[in-house]
Write an enzyme that holds these catalytic residues in place. Structure first.
Site, PDB file in Angstrom:
ATOM      1  CG  ASP A 218      -2.142   1.741   0.935  1.00 23.86           C
ATOM      2  OD1 ASP A 218      -2.211   1.358   0.459  1.00 23.86           O
ATOM      3  OD2 ASP A 218      -2.202   1.521   2.243  1.00 23.86           O
ATOM      4  CE  LYS A 219       0.029   7.382  -2.131  1.00 25.62           C
ATOM      5  NZ  LYS A 219       0.040   8.578  -1.550  1.00 25.62           N
ATOM      6  CD  GLU A 453     -13.335  12.700   8.253  1.00 27.86           C
ATOM      7  OE1 GLU A 453     -13.134  12.954   9.248  1.00 27.86           O
ATOM      8  OE2 GLU A 453     -14.305  12.357   7.279  1.00 27.86           O
ATOM      9  CG  PHE A 495     -15.006   8.710   1.840  1.00 25.82           C
ATOM     10  CD1 PHE A 495     -15.040   9.240   0.514  1.00 25.82           C
ATOM     11  CD2 PHE A 495     -14.715   6.888   1.942  1.00 25.82           C
ATOM     12  CE1 PHE A 495     -13.607   9.192  -0.495  1.00 25.82           C
ATOM     13  CE2 PHE A 495     -13.371   6.681   0.903  1.00 25.82           C
ATOM     14  CZ  PHE A 495     -13.062   7.966  -0.537  1.00 25.82           C
ATOM     15  CE  LYS A 519     -14.485  15.601   3.177  1.00 22.74           C
ATOM     16  NZ  LYS A 519     -13.682  15.607   4.974  1.00 22.74           N
ATOM     17  CE  LYS A 745      -5.529  -0.855  -1.803  1.00 17.77           C
ATOM     18  NZ  LYS A 745      -4.661  -0.213  -0.064  1.00 17.77           N
ATOM     19  CG  ASP A 769      -3.279  -1.245   2.974  1.00 18.30           C
ATOM     20  OD1 ASP A 769      -4.195  -1.578   1.723  1.00 18.30           O
ATOM     21  OD2 ASP A 769      -3.858  -0.694   3.687  1.00 18.30           O
TER      22      ASP A 769
END
Length: 990
Positions: A218-219, A453, A495, A519, A745, A769
């Site tokens: 993952d980043k 956030e 979200f 957003k 993933k 993940d």
């Protein structure tokens, strides 16, 4: 069945919580009898779903009482129903060892069959004249040669059973436990900043760490710090660079560099030449205790450290934001004009459009989130409204929001009234724009679900637009000149990874209009913006905003778009809310209906602006990736970030090389994806480099890198295209998957593992993940700021990504090398010992007799040969740790299984039988025509064989200083037993 249970206060609950698990099934049963009719008398159905559940280990905050229902209790819990045991991961070495154990069984059966056949022939040659030592049947008659052979076959299985290394499995487990202990004790894998060690959560796959071929990472939070810092923004097409904020961040960089120089005793480190760039060998570490260099007060630094530990995403670098002067002037100008308009009862529509966008932009940053506000010196907020009318319908939230049903009822019953009278409260006289709380309250704390956030809320507070309170049905914001504004919270669409956006529906206190603030990812929000039919200015704003988004992404910033939508007619919103309520309570196709309902609300948006948030690389990430590449590891990065941002970070962490040519796959349909894959495959075949090889670890074209977005990845993972995609991907040196979902993933990892038959490792830090970590052969979790979900699902837990280098290249190499040699040695020593008895059968009529004393048979595996291999398997080092890290290429021996190949088993077995022949026939010819007894002749055979076995281990051992004392001790013990045996034999003669 629905039952309401009112939870007692925390103090009272603590007294009975020990007995409560045993009592609450009866409580539910009793309450359901009396309350079920009252609950269902209306005939309405209320759907429950995962967002309503509080799982074990969750904490309810900002309330002293809660009303809820207990479901899935006792043996009907999801954990109990799905408790089929965790996924058992077997190491590659163990699987190969099991095959060789099966061959040992075959060899044992062949030897026993050969001995049985020889015994039958030997008995057959006597005919009716049986030898005096022949064993009779239970009836006292002679056995036939066939029955004697059958009995002898079973006898030889007992005699030769040592050939099957049952004790090997116990020895391996002991060695693995010792290896895990020494990995835990490695001081280089300890992180002082987080005060955490490496954790080995799986004890049976340590050797797999030395055989990895593919790493999926993952980043955010894995390669980066996951400490989001507000860097730049654009509002109404005007970009605000925040140069002073960039200098402030650079100051933290210089402080860390100075600290590293002191820690390295005068060593120098390269510093960054440009602010905001990730292209640096030295990466900022924002430690909260370093703030004393800026303030000059160690007490303040200590206080900041304590606060940051209790509240996530609140380090000084994240909280202290220097506003842009030009944008700050606009915010002040906007507030003063709104205050003037309020005093003169003028409508808000007279506010200039640019200032109106600035005002709505910061309002959206402040309220379009689920951040909970608390004060460190006061009790947490109390939720005044009942929780049975609050539920989060769109996603997870730290605090509840009003239910659709209660909001709809309120809209139908409310009467027209002026909100202007109640919307404002005068600003306090001592207001200075820094803190919107009284001195005794202290600084407000923001508890956010994600660092993004928190970064946006802190940025809004820097511009004097502060979030000061949040209730289930109300959000309070404080502005300069205007004081506190209470936004009535009507609904929240949380979200999720599918929509990639979040929206809140509020009643604006200045206009009394229902306003939607949204957003989300720019790739999604820009498609939902209302296209400007007329007006060049709006088209220019869209074009400029898109250009700035591309610029932010090129600088490695995480981008978010901010938009709004005004519902001028309440009936229109009430109509949508009624349909959304039906979608929420739907039993079938609920997720699909909710997505469609949210899409109807979040269309034709008005673009307000965009933000650029910086997430810095962790220290040592570029060096770690470079070393892992030299070790022959293929590294794929799977991230949910924007493509341009991910590419920039990939260049910064040395995943992508500037000299590489990128293959970018962006398709809008499956047919376009197929065409792109075919073109890419054709280009790879004619690329001026080495041709494609069948070996997965060395077939990459070193001049190519692959970048694919989430939409194209969804098409590429289709069954008809996955083989082509995999061929293209493994032919590239680097692979970067952007905007990928958690499911994608795991599908990528599973595809590579199953199709290429390679060893895979997945590393991540967040709940998104977990699926990837569980699918991989080895899962590594990083204990970061996003909780412990990844750690709990992992096999190994690391404090930082850079520790992966030593874990794989050093400890992984050692564990594999030690266990591989130990397994082969175990097969060798058992086969050699059994072969000594097998050769003797040719001289005893294959009768199953042994020339070895029973004490040697008992102590051979228990004392003489077990302890040395345990020491060697735990402490032996073929190469030092420094050499393994300086020469990562040595890791390829584990990738290619050079220490334990299939033919090595047969070579060791042949070697064992050859050495047993020598050890048997030297004493045999030495004692020919002598009158020594059987065990006196067998003792030298056993002693020579044991000495040979221990010398063989000594030759195989690389670290003599640590491991040689064990074979010497074992041989001394064998000599001691032999001496006592002869001593007792001498006493028997008298």
């Amino acid at each position: 069945m629905k039952t309401k249970i009112k939870m007692c206060k925390q103090k009272k609950y603590n007294k009975i919580r020990f007995f409560f698990p045993y009592l609450y099934p009866f409580i539910i049963l009793i309450l359901s009898i009396f309350q079920s009719d009252r609950i269902h008398q209306s005939g309405k159905k209320d759907a429950l779903y995962k967002e309503n559940l509080l799982l074990r280990g969750c904490t309810i905050r900002n309330t002293e009482e809660a009303v809820g229902i207990v479901i899935y209790a006792g043996h009907e819990t999801k954990a109990m129903l799905n408790n089929n045991g965790p996924r058992y991961k077997r190491s590659k070495l163990e699987r190969q060892m099991n095959v060789d154990v099966f061959w040992c069984v075959i060899i044992l059966l062949v030897m026993c069959l050969f001995a049985a056949l020889g015994h039958g022939l030997w008995m057959f040659q006597y005919g009716d004249k049986r030898p005096v030592f022949d064993v009779l049947s239970p009836e006292g008659t002679n056995l036939s040669p066939i029955m004697s052979a059958i009995y002898l076959f079973l006898t030889m299985i007992i005699v030769f059973q040592v050939l099957i290394p049952i004790s090997l499995f116990v020895s391996i487990e002991i060695v693995k436990i010792c290896q895990v202990y020494f990995i835990h004790q490695d001081a280089d894998l300890y992180d002082e900043e987080t005060d955490s060690h490496l954790q080995c959560r799986a004890l049976n796959i340590t050797e797999d760490l030395g055989q990895m071929q593919y790493i999926f990472s993952d980043k955010t939070g894995t390669l980066t710090e996951n400490k989001m810092v507000f860097r730049r923004c654009t509002v109404a097409g005007v970009e605000y660079s925040h140069d002073a904020n960039a200098k402030r961040i650079a100051m933290y960089q210089e402080m860390d560099s100075e600290e590293e120089e002191c820690m390295s005793h005068g060593g120098t480190l390269p510093r960054r030449d440009s602010v905001g760039s990730h292209q640096s060998a030295r990466v900022l570490r924002s430690h909260s205790t370093k703030s004393h260099r800026r303030t000059g007060s160690r007490a303040e630094a200590k206080r900041a450290s304590i606060l940051s530990k209790h509240t996530a995403f609140s380090s000084p670098m994240e909280k202290d934001i220097t506003p842009d002067p030009q944008l700050l002037d606009k915010v002040n100008d906007c507030s003063s004009q709104l205050d003037f308009m309020r005093l003169h009862s003028q409508p808000m529509s007279q506010l200039p459009s640019d200032l109106s966008d600035v005002f709505d932009f910061f309002i959206a940053l402040t309220i379009c989130n689920t951040v909970v506000v608390s004060s460190p010196n006061q009790p947490r907020q109390k939720v005044s409204s009942s929780l049975n009318r609050s539920s989060n319908k769109g996603g997870s939230s730290m605090q509840s929001c009003p239910s659709a049903e209660s909001t709809l009822t309120k809209l139908n019953e409310e009467q027209s009234s002026s909100v202007m009278e109640h919307a404002f409260s005068p600003a306090p006289p001592s207001y200075d724009g820094k803190a919107f709380c009284t001195p005794e309250e202290g600084e407000l704390r923001y508890e956010a679900e994600s660092p993004d956030e928190a970064a946006l809320v802190y940025a809004a507070r820097a511009y004097k637009c502060s979030l000061v309170g949040r209730l289930p049905d109300q959000v309070t914001v404080e502005l300069p000149h205007l004081g506190k504004l209470n936004f009535e919270l009507l609904h929240t669409l949380g979200f999720d990874s599918t929509r990639k956006r979040m929206s809140v529906v509020v009643r604006h206190p200045l206009t009394d209009q229902i306003t939607v603030y949204t957003k989300g990812a720019d790739s999604v929000i820009m498609e939902l913006i209302r296209p400007p039919i007329t007006g060049k200015q709006k088209k220019k704003i869209l074009c400029r905003t898109q250009n700035y988004l591309n610029l932010y992404a090129a600088d490695g910033l995480r981008t978010l778009c901010i938009a709004k939508k005004v519902r001028s007619h309440k009936d229109e919103y009430a109509h949508w809310l009624q349909h959304h309520l039906q979608a929420e309570t739907a039993i079938q196709r609920r997720e699909e209906l909710l997505f469609e309902s949210a899409l109807r609300l979040e269309t034709n948006l008005q673009l307000l602006g965009a933000t650029g948030i910086e997430d810095r690389l962790q220290d040592g990430v570029p060096e770690t990736i470079a070393s892992l590449r030299k070790a022959g590891l293929q590294i794929w990065v799977l991230t949910g970030d924007k493509q341009e941002t991910a590419v920039n970070i990939a260049y910064a962490c040395k995943l992508l090389d500037p000299e590489e040519e990128l293959l970018t796959l962006n398709a809008d349909s499956q047919e376009a994806c197929k065409l792109l894959l075919e073109e890419s495959l054709h280009y790879i075949q004619i690329y001026p480099s080495s041709p494609l090889s069948s070996h997965a670890a060395s077939d990459s074209v070193h001049g190519l890198g692959l970048v694919i977005d989430g939409r194209t990845l969804a098409y590429a993972l289709d069954a008809s295209l996955e083989d082509t995609f995999l061929t293209v991907a493994r032919s590239c040196r680097s692979v970067l998957c952007c905007r990928s979902t958690p499911l994608q993933k795991s599908m990528v990892v599973k595809l590579v593992r199953n199709k290429l038959k390679v060893m895979t490792l997945a590393i991540g830090d967040g709940a998104n993940d977990v699926s990837m970590i569980q699918v991989a052969d080895v899962g590594v979790g990083i204990s970061g700021q996003e909780g412990m979900q990844a750690v709990m699902a992992s096999d190994f837990a690391l404090p930082r990504f850079r520790y992966l280098q030593k874990l794989l290249l050093v400890h992984g190499h050692w564990c594999y090398s030690r266990l591989a040699n130990m397994i082969l040695y175990f097969f060798y020593k058992n086969a050699m010992f059994v072969a000594l008895i097998f050769w003797y059968q040719f001289y005893c009529g294959f009768s199953g007799s042994a020339m070895i004393d029973q004490w040697y048979l008992i102590f051979f595996n228990l004392m003489f040969s077990s302890f040395p291999q345990l020491i060697s398997g735990t402490l032996d080092k073929d190469v030092s740790a420094e050499t393994l890290q300086q020469l990562p290429q040595l890791y390829t021996s584990g990738q290619n299984s050079e220490e334990y190949k299939p033919y090595m088993f047969w070579m060791n077995m042949i070697d064992a039988f050859y050495q047993s022949l020598v050890c048997f026939f030297i004493p045999y010819f030495a004692y020919t025509d002598s009158d020594v007894d059987l065990f006196t002749w067998g003792t030298p055979i056993t002693t020579i064989a044991l000495l040979t076995i221990l010398l063989h281990l000594g030759i195989e051992t690389k670290t003599w200083v640590r491991s040689w004392f064990s074979p010497a001790g074992s041989f001394t013990a064998a000599a001691h037993v032999t001496w006592k045996d002869h001593l007792f034999s001498s006493f028997d003669l008298f």
